[in-house]
Design a protein around this motif. Structure first.
Motif, mmCIF file in Angstrom:
data_model
loop_
_atom_site.group_PDB
_atom_site.id
_atom_site.type_symbol
_atom_site.label_atom_id
_atom_site.label_comp_id
_atom_site.label_asym_id
_atom_site.label_seq_id
_atom_site.Cartn_x
_atom_site.Cartn_y
_atom_site.Cartn_z
ATOM 1 N N PHE A 8 -5.785 -9.627 -4.159
ATOM 2 C CA PHE A 8 -5.964 -9.405 -2.725
ATOM 3 C C PHE A 8 -4.693 -8.804 -2.150
ATOM 4 N N GLU A 9 -4.826 -7.807 -1.311
ATOM 5 C CA GLU A 9 -3.744 -7.370 -0.432
ATOM 6 C C GLU A 9 -4.093 -7.951 0.932
ATOM 7 N N ILE A 10 -3.227 -8.821 1.412
ATOM 8 C CA ILE A 10 -3.499 -9.528 2.657
ATOM 9 C C ILE A 10 -3.028 -8.673 3.834
ATOM 10 N N PHE A 18 -4.295 -17.185 5.536
ATOM 11 C CA PHE A 18 -5.068 -16.988 4.314
ATOM 12 C C PHE A 18 -4.733 -17.996 3.223
ATOM 13 N N THR A 47 0.662 -9.823 -1.536
ATOM 14 C CA THR A 47 -0.320 -9.764 -2.615
ATOM 15 C C THR A 47 -0.602 -11.164 -3.131
ATOM 16 N N ILE A 76 -12.239 -16.024 5.625
ATOM 17 C CA ILE A 76 -11.193 -15.011 5.420
ATOM 18 C C ILE A 76 -11.573 -13.641 5.976
ATOM 19 N N ILE A 80 -8.293 -9.477 4.790
ATOM 20 C CA ILE A 80 -8.075 -8.756 3.538
ATOM 21 C C ILE A 80 -7.960 -7.262 3.803
ATOM 22 N N LYS A 83 -9.090 -5.488 -1.991
ATOM 23 C CA LYS A 83 -9.455 -6.483 -2.992
ATOM 24 C C LYS A 83 -9.894 -5.763 -4.259
#
Length: 96
Positions: A8-10, A18, A47, A76, A80, A83
């Motif tokens: 995941f890149e938040i 998260f 990440t 969530i 994001i 993903k």
């Protein structure tokens, strides 16, 4: 064994919200799914990397049908930025 890797890149500013949700998801998966053997959560900056180990592909598909998985996905929403999901067959365990 069936391995699932999720990266995941938040989204900016969302990590603090998260990460507790992700940790709850990992704990629920391990506690409520007998065929979920490992659910590691790793971070680097924005990440988040998941390493999940299931008995087989059917066990992973069952994971996707669990109520706690659906609740997590709803919670969530909007957090994001990206993903990526990859699937592997585990060929040898590590010691240590």
């Amino acid at each position: 064994m069936y391995v699932v890797s999720v990266t995941f890149e938040i989204a900016a500013g969302k990590m603090d919200a998260f990460l507790p949700l992700m940790m709850d998801q990992a704990q629920n998966s391990l506690a409520k799914e007998a065929q979920c053997h490992v659910f590691d959560v790793c971070t680097a900056g924005n990440t988040v990397l998941l390493y999940e180990l299931y008995t087989d592909e059917a066990a992973f598909k069952a994971h996707l049908e669990m109520p706690h998985y659906a609740q997590f996905n709803t919670a969530i929403d909007g957090m994001i930025a990206d993903k990526q999901v990859a699937f592997f067959e585990r060929v040898a365990p590590t010691e240590g």
